[in-house]
Design a protein around this motif. Structure first.
Motif, short mmCIF file in Angstrom:
data_model
loop_
_atom_site.label_atom_id
_atom_site.label_comp_id
_atom_site.label_asym_id
_atom_site.label_seq_id
_atom_site.Cartn_x
_atom_site.Cartn_y
_atom_site.Cartn_z
N ASP A 161 0.87 -1.17 0.00
CA ASP A 161 0.00 0.00 0.00
C ASP A 161 0.91 1.23 0.00
N SER A 162 1.19 1.77 -1.18
CA SER A 162 2.18 2.86 -1.25
C SER A 162 1.67 4.10 -0.54
N GLY A 163 0.35 4.31 -0.53
CA GLY A 163 -0.20 5.48 0.17
C GLY A 163 0.16 5.45 1.65
N TYR A 173 3.37 7.31 2.23
CA TYR A 173 3.20 8.78 2.23
C TYR A 173 2.51 9.22 3.52
N ARG A 174 1.59 8.41 3.99
CA ARG A 174 0.88 8.73 5.23
C ARG A 174 1.84 8.69 6.43
N ALA A 175 2.71 7.68 6.45
CA ALA A 175 3.63 7.55 7.59
C ALA A 175 4.62 8.72 7.61
N VAL A 177 -1.84 14.70 3.76
CA VAL A 177 -0.99 13.77 3.01
C VAL A 177 -0.80 14.15 1.54
N SER A 178 -1.82 14.73 0.90
CA SER A 178 -1.66 15.09 -0.52
C SER A 178 -0.55 16.12 -0.69
N ARG A 179 -0.46 17.00 0.28
CA ARG A 179 0.57 18.03 0.23
C ARG A 179 1.97 17.40 0.32
N MET A 180 2.10 16.43 1.24
CA MET A 180 3.39 15.75 1.37
C MET A 180 3.71 14.95 0.10
N ALA A 181 2.69 14.29 -0.45
CA ALA A 181 2.92 13.43 -1.62
C ALA A 181 3.28 14.23 -2.86
N ALA A 182 3.05 15.55 -2.81
CA ALA A 182 3.38 16.39 -3.97
C ALA A 182 4.83 16.89 -3.94
N VAL A 202 10.33 13.93 -1.64
CA VAL A 202 9.69 12.84 -0.89
C VAL A 202 9.45 11.65 -1.83
N ARG A 203 8.99 11.96 -3.04
CA ARG A 203 8.71 10.87 -3.99
C ARG A 203 10.01 10.17 -4.40
N THR A 204 11.06 10.95 -4.60
CA THR A 204 12.35 10.36 -4.97
C THR A 204 12.85 9.48 -3.83
N GLY A 208 -1.71 2.55 -5.51
CA GLY A 208 -1.31 3.94 -5.30
C GLY A 208 -1.88 4.84 -6.38
N ARG A 209 -1.06 5.82 -6.79
CA ARG A 209 -1.50 6.78 -7.82
C ARG A 209 -0.63 6.69 -9.07
N ASP A 210 0.62 6.27 -8.88
CA ASP A 210 1.59 6.30 -9.98
C ASP A 210 2.30 4.95 -10.11
N ILE A 211 1.68 3.91 -9.61
CA ILE A 211 2.36 2.60 -9.61
C ILE A 211 2.56 2.09 -11.04
N GLY A 234 -11.17 17.22 -3.49
CA GLY A 234 -10.07 18.15 -3.21
C GLY A 234 -8.74 17.43 -3.30
N ARG A 235 -8.68 16.23 -2.72
CA ARG A 235 -7.43 15.45 -2.78
C ARG A 235 -7.14 15.00 -4.20
N ASP A 236 -8.19 14.55 -4.92
CA ASP A 236 -7.99 14.14 -6.32
C ASP A 236 -7.37 15.27 -7.13
N ILE A 270 -5.51 17.80 -6.10
CA ILE A 270 -4.07 17.98 -5.79
C ILE A 270 -3.27 16.83 -6.39
N ASP A 271 -3.77 15.58 -6.21
CA ASP A 271 -3.03 14.40 -6.67
C ASP A 271 -2.88 14.36 -8.20
N SER A 272 -3.91 14.87 -8.92
CA SER A 272 -3.83 14.71 -10.37
C SER A 272 -3.25 15.93 -11.08
N THR A 273 -3.06 17.03 -10.35
CA THR A 273 -2.50 18.21 -11.02
C THR A 273 -1.07 18.53 -10.57
N ARG A 274 -0.52 17.73 -9.63
CA ARG A 274 0.85 18.03 -9.18
C ARG A 274 1.84 17.78 -10.31
N ALA A 275 3.00 18.43 -10.18
CA ALA A 275 3.97 18.37 -11.27
C ALA A 275 4.62 17.00 -11.40
O1 DC Z 1 -4.33 5.88 -1.15
P1 DC Z 1 -4.19 6.80 0.03
O2 DC Z 1 -5.42 7.61 0.33
O3 DC Z 1 -3.69 6.11 1.26
O4 DC Z 1 -3.06 7.85 -0.41
C1 DC Z 1 -2.62 8.85 0.45
C2 DC Z 1 -2.02 10.02 -0.36
O5 DC Z 1 -0.77 9.64 -0.91
C3 DC Z 1 -2.88 10.55 -1.49
O6 DC Z 1 -3.08 11.95 -1.32
C4 DC Z 1 -2.10 10.33 -2.72
C5 DC Z 1 -0.72 9.99 -2.28
N1 DC Z 1 -0.16 8.87 -3.03
C6 DC Z 1 0.63 9.18 -4.10
O7 DC Z 1 0.81 10.35 -4.41
N2 DC Z 1 1.22 8.19 -4.80
C7 DC Z 1 1.02 6.91 -4.48
N3 DC Z 1 1.61 5.95 -5.18
C8 DC Z 1 0.18 6.58 -3.38
C9 DC Z 1 -0.40 7.61 -2.68
#
Ligand code: DC
Length: 232
Positions: free
Chosen positions: A40-42, A45-47, A106-111, A115-117, A136-139, A187-189, A191-196
């Motif tokens: 669960d990659s999310g 990011y949550r941790a 969490v969306s803010r951190m995931a952007a 952190v992603r690297t 996740g979002r980018d698996i 709101g989270r979608d 942020i998650d779908s428009t981040r760079a």
């Molecule tokens: O799936 P989730 O709600 O636990 O995800 C938490 C946040 O982490 C969500 O805002 C998107 C981000 N995320 C991400 O950017 N990339 C992933 N592979 C997984 C989650």
């Protein structure tokens, strides 16, 4: 190792989609049916988000986090039979990472690109032997672009909100509760779908599955059948 198999423990299944689309519960059930591990990659990011909040690092400083500072947050994922247990400073945080406070940040951190690297190595290492269902979002687009099976889950926002509230223990949410949760999810979608970096996106070779009207067992079964057809 089966001839033609890229990984010794099985295929990699990538499950992506927006918040509340049922990715994690579906991924867990698919992994269990196949005897695979769930990633669960999310949760990672949550941790990290939980650890930063606990460390008192203000959200407006997260953009500047360095990899050394991320190391110091001491976030680890420990592989078990079925999945990964997240710890911060050695203490398990599986409940804490689902708190409303983490949901809101969490969306803010995931952007944050750093952190992603920072996380990429740990996520890829988890997939090194295969036999993994990662959600996740980018698996399928970034973390495991060569995954043997990619599924993109979608569902109507109100249905996603209703599921999220049920999951949080609200047995019969009012229409107002559902509306408010749907707005938070959207709101989270946004942020998650428009981040760079690595935005939420469907991989070109992903199978799209709309789960709005699907029964959970059927949706799991559909993915398990696709996985078996691809060597899982
Ligand atoms: O799936 P989730 O709600 O636990 O995800 C938490 C946040 O982490 C969500 O805002 C998107 C981000 N995320 C991400 O950017 N990339 C992933 N592979 C997984 C989650």
């Amino acid at each position: 190792m089966t001839e033609g198999r890229r990984h010794p423990d099985g295929i990699i299944i990538a499950l992506d989609g927006p918040a509340g689309s049922g990715k994690s519960s579906t991924a867990r059930a698919v992994a269990s049916a196949l005897g695979y591990r769930h990633l669960d990659s999310g949760a990672f990011y949550r941790a990290i988000t939980w650890a930063a909040l606990q460390a008192g690092i203000p959200a407006d400083a997260w953009d500047g986090l360095t990899s050394a500072e991320l190391d110091r947050l001491d976030v680890h994922g420990h592989p078990g039979e079925a999945g990964y247990t997240l710890t911060v400073g050695g203490a398990e945080v599986m409940r804490e990472i689902r708190s409303p406070e983490v949901n809101a940040h969490v969306s803010r951190m995931a952007a944050v690109p750093a952190v992603r690297t920072w996380l990429m190595g740990a996520l890829r290492e988890a997939g090194a032997r295969g036999g993994l269902v990662a959600d996740g979002r980018d698996i399928g687009t970034v973390v495991f672009p060569d995954a043997e099976l990619k599924v993109y889950l979608v569902a109507d926002p109100k249905e996603r909100a209703r599921r999220r509230l049920l999951e949080q223990g609200l047995a019969s949410p009012s229409p107002e509760d559902v509306e408010a949760e749907a707005a938070r999810l959207q709101g989270r979608d946004e942020i998650d779908s428009t981040r760079a970096v690595a935005p939420l996106a469907r991989a070109g070779d992903a199978v799209e599955l709309d789960t709005t009207a699907l029964d959970f067992a059927h949706q799991v079964d559909a993915i398990v059948r696709m996985a078996r057809a691809r060597g899982g």
